[in-house]
Design an enzyme around this catalytic site. Structure first.
Site, PDB file in Angstrom:
ATOM      1  N   HIS A 146     -50.702  23.530  22.666  1.00 29.93           N
ATOM      2  CA  HIS A 146     -51.005  22.218  23.275  1.00 29.93           C
ATOM      3  C   HIS A 146     -52.470  21.904  23.005  1.00 29.93           C
ATOM      4  CE1 HIS A 146     -50.435  19.138  26.643  1.00 29.93           C
ATOM      5  NE2 HIS A 146     -51.662  18.958  26.176  1.00 29.93           N
ATOM      6  N   HIS A 192     -55.517  18.745  21.786  1.00 31.85           N
ATOM      7  CA  HIS A 192     -55.941  17.381  21.436  1.00 31.85           C
ATOM      8  C   HIS A 192     -56.994  17.464  20.346  1.00 31.85           C
ATOM      9  CE1 HIS A 192     -53.879  15.536  24.885  1.00 31.85           C
ATOM     10  NE2 HIS A 192     -54.123  16.707  25.450  1.00 31.85           N
ATOM     11  N   LEU A 193     -56.695  16.882  19.195  1.00 31.13           N
ATOM     12  CA  LEU A 193     -57.642  16.937  18.070  1.00 31.13           C
ATOM     13  C   LEU A 193     -58.340  15.611  17.823  1.00 31.13           C
ATOM     14  CD1 LEU A 193     -55.757  19.061  15.356  1.00 31.13           C
ATOM     15  CD2 LEU A 193     -57.854  19.686  16.581  1.00 31.13           C
ATOM     16  N   ARG A 194     -57.849  14.516  18.443  1.00 31.39           N
ATOM     17  CA  ARG A 194     -58.421  13.180  18.197  1.00 31.39           C
ATOM     18  C   ARG A 194     -58.321  12.822  16.701  1.00 31.39           C
ATOM     19  NH1 ARG A 194     -57.707  13.238  23.515  1.00 31.39           N
ATOM     20  NH2 ARG A 194     -59.497  13.877  24.725  1.00 31.39           N
ATOM     21  N   ASN A 215     -51.657  11.494  21.584  1.00 30.18           N
ATOM     22  CA  ASN A 215     -52.242  10.399  22.376  1.00 30.18           C
ATOM     23  C   ASN A 215     -53.515   9.830  21.747  1.00 30.18           C
ATOM     24  OD1 ASN A 215     -53.627  12.784  23.089  1.00 30.18           O
ATOM     25  ND2 ASN A 215     -54.130  12.031  25.136  1.00 30.18           N
ATOM     26  N   LYS A 235     -43.529  14.063  22.882  1.00 26.16           N
ATOM     27  CA  LYS A 235     -44.325  14.193  24.108  1.00 26.16           C
ATOM     28  C   LYS A 235     -44.074  13.028  25.052  1.00 26.16           C
ATOM     29  CE  LYS A 235     -47.525  15.711  26.911  1.00 26.16           C
ATOM     30  NZ  LYS A 235     -48.930  15.995  26.726  1.00 26.16           N
ATOM     31  N   HIS A 237     -45.732  15.848  30.223  1.00 28.26           N
ATOM     32  CA  HIS A 237     -46.855  15.769  31.153  1.00 28.26           C
ATOM     33  C   HIS A 237     -46.197  15.513  32.501  1.00 28.26           C
ATOM     34  CE1 HIS A 237     -51.129  14.916  32.301  1.00 28.26           C
ATOM     35  NE2 HIS A 237     -50.456  14.546  33.358  1.00 28.26           N
ATOM     36  N   HIS A 288     -49.050  22.456  30.486  1.00 30.61           N
ATOM     37  CA  HIS A 288     -50.180  22.761  31.387  1.00 30.61           C
ATOM     38  C   HIS A 288     -49.759  22.810  32.864  1.00 30.61           C
ATOM     39  CE1 HIS A 288     -50.034  18.403  31.429  1.00 30.61           C
ATOM     40  NE2 HIS A 288     -50.704  18.273  30.317  1.00 30.61           N
ATOM     41  N   LEU A 326     -56.620  16.764  33.772  1.00 25.85           N
ATOM     42  CA  LEU A 326     -55.340  16.392  34.385  1.00 25.85           C
ATOM     43  C   LEU A 326     -54.208  17.194  33.763  1.00 25.85           C
ATOM     44  CD1 LEU A 326     -55.744  12.531  34.648  1.00 25.85           C
ATOM     45  CD2 LEU A 326     -55.569  14.154  36.540  1.00 25.85           C
ATOM     46  N   ASP A 344     -54.776  22.855  25.932  1.00 29.67           N
ATOM     47  CA  ASP A 344     -55.050  21.475  26.364  1.00 29.67           C
ATOM     48  C   ASP A 344     -56.525  21.143  26.162  1.00 29.67           C
ATOM     49  OD1 ASP A 344     -54.401  18.933  27.175  1.00 29.67           O
ATOM     50  OD2 ASP A 344     -54.462  19.379  29.312  1.00 29.67           O
ATOM     51  N   HIS A 398     -64.106  15.077  24.981  1.00 30.58           N
ATOM     52  CA  HIS A 398     -64.622  13.752  25.337  1.00 30.58           C
ATOM     53  C   HIS A 398     -66.127  13.806  25.148  1.00 30.58           C
ATOM     54  CE1 HIS A 398     -61.028  11.990  27.200  1.00 30.58           C
ATOM     55  NE2 HIS A 398     -60.759  13.213  27.616  1.00 30.58           N
TER      56      HIS A 398
HETATM   57  O1  DOR Z   1     -57.248  16.374  31.042  1.00 32.11           O
HETATM   58  C1  DOR Z   1     -56.552  15.848  30.210  1.00 32.11           C
HETATM   59  N1  DOR Z   1     -57.048  15.351  29.056  1.00 32.11           N
HETATM   60  N2  DOR Z   1     -55.243  15.730  30.454  1.00 32.11           N
HETATM   61  C2  DOR Z   1     -54.433  15.040  29.654  1.00 32.11           C
HETATM   62  O2  DOR Z   1     -53.269  14.949  29.952  1.00 32.11           O
HETATM   63  C3  DOR Z   1     -54.965  14.329  28.471  1.00 32.11           C
HETATM   64  C4  DOR Z   1     -56.193  14.922  28.003  1.00 32.11           C
HETATM   65  C5  DOR Z   1     -56.939  14.052  27.008  1.00 32.11           C
HETATM   66  O3  DOR Z   1     -56.314  13.568  26.054  1.00 32.11           O
HETATM   67  O4  DOR Z   1     -58.151  13.881  27.156  1.00 32.11           O
HETATM   68 ZN    ZN Z   2     -52.973  17.527  26.956  1.00 35.24          ZN
END
Ligand code: DOR
Ligand code: ZN
Length: 350
Positions: free
Chosen positions: A13, A15-17, A41, A99, A136, A174, A218, A246, A250
């Site tokens: 799980h 997030h690579l953006r 996402n 997802k 989620h 998660h 989250l 996860d 940011h």
């Molecule tokens: O904390 C989180 N960040 N929970 C998520 O479900 C998404 C993720 C994000 O993409 O930043």
């Molecule tokens: Zn996530």
């Protein structure tokens, strides 16, 4: 124990953006993991097999020269996803899952599902072709307390979903509560990922001497009793629980703000964080299966054959790492770690 050599792990799980952000974070994951389930996402989200193919190409292009990494792609479920797209996804071979984000639940979830029952035809197709559903699992109902949203999701949505689609393979992503652990253990064809922050911290961490935005993710961190239940599950040897960081980058100013974004950044030192969590309950012998075996087994993929080595040594997590125009504050920034992953090349030579 002073060194720990295990099969190279995967991150189930992540997030690579995209764009410059992708280029900044991907080397961290590639250093530790052979493969990762890549979250869809983006803005706009990865909704079709064509979107996923293009995103996969951008990820492959961003892998540092001479290194190997396999991105495992996912589609973002919306109210408008069609059963035909599920067939195409299965045929693509590189889309490994779909997802589900409840609309409004978290970062970039505006396109998410407004009512899970709208997706029944899609779930039927997924069950039919055996494509896993990644959840989620939080309700978005503002009337439900923030800390109870996972529990409410199980009762209101997950139990009915599994009654209707018993053969649909589900990953409860998660998980953060003992309620989720108990549910996962009781249900057929349901597994779960667990993050390092939920194994290492409880909700006090968010408020330690002041508001600490880098511990905000989250689903949010929960009470100590829940952390202990997660640690017990992760170290129990049950194949239903496996590694998913996860890690969610940011920019610093996006987190340190009057309305800070959710997400902890752990790609830099994920295995070290997990090692510390497992060691805290004297269960380092259970780390390899959690990190490297149960994930591929669930996804019906071969286990990796390379190895990595972690050494017992102290080092300080950097205060920040470069990230596009801003910087990124990793989990545990500025503090000491007690395990350190050896450089892959050194591990091979040594
Ligand atoms: O904390 C989180 N960040 N929970 C998520 O479900 C998404 C993720 C994000 O993409 O930043
Ligand atoms: Zn996530």
């Amino acid at each position: 124990m002073q060194t720990l050599t295990i099969t190279r792990p995967d991150d189930w799980h992540l997030h690579l953006r995209d764009g410059e952000a992708l280029k900044a974070v991907l080397p961290h994951t590639v250093r530790q993991f052979a493969r990762a389930i890549v979250m869809p996402n983006l803005k706009p989200p990865v909704r079709t097999v064509a979107d996923a193919a293009a995103y996969r190409d951008r990820i492959l292009a961003a892998i540092p020269a001479g290194q190997r990494f396999e991105p495992l792609m996912t589609l973002y479920l919306t109210d408008n996803t069609t059963p035909q797209e599920i067939t195409r996804a299965k045929e693509s071979q590189f889309v490994k899952a779909v997802k589900y984000y409840p609309a409004g639940a978290t970062t970039n979830s505006d396109f998410g599902v407004t009512d899970i029952r709208k997706c029944n035809r899609v779930f039927e197709a997924m069950q039919e072709v055996d494509l896993p559903l990644l959840l989620h699992g939080e309700v978005t109902d503002q009337g439900v307390d923030m800390f109870d949203r996972e529990k409410a999701f199980i009762e209101r949505h997950l139990i009915p979903l599994k009654e209707q689609f018993p053969n649909l393979r589900v990953v409860f992503e998660h998980v953060t509560t003992s309620d989720a652990v108990q549910y996962v253990l009781s249900a057929n064809n349901v597994a779960a990922t667990i993050t390092p922050q939920h194994l290492l911290y409880n909700r006090n961490a968010i408020f330690q001497g002041g508001i600490r935005p880098h511990f905000y993710c989250l689903p949010v961190l929960k009470r100590e009793e829940h952390r202990l239940a997660l640690l017990q599950a992760a170290t129990s040897g049950s194949p239903k629980f496996f590694l998913g960081t996860d890690s969610a980058p940011h920019p610093r100013d996006g987190k340190e703000s009057s309305c800070g974004c959710a997400g902890c950044y752990s790609a830099l030192h994920a295995m070290e964080l997990y090692a510390e969590a497992f060691e805290s309950v004297d269960a380092l012998d259970k780390l390899e299966a959690f990190a490297s075996f149960y994930g591929p087994d669930f996804y019906q993929l071969p286990r990796n054959t390379e190895q990595i080595t972690l050494n017992k040594t102290t080092w300080r997590v950097p205060d920040e790492v470069p990230f596009t125009e801003s910087s990124l504050v990793p989990l545990r920034a500025g503090q000491e770690m007690t395990w350190q992953m050896a450089d892959a090349n050194l591990a091979k030579e040594g």
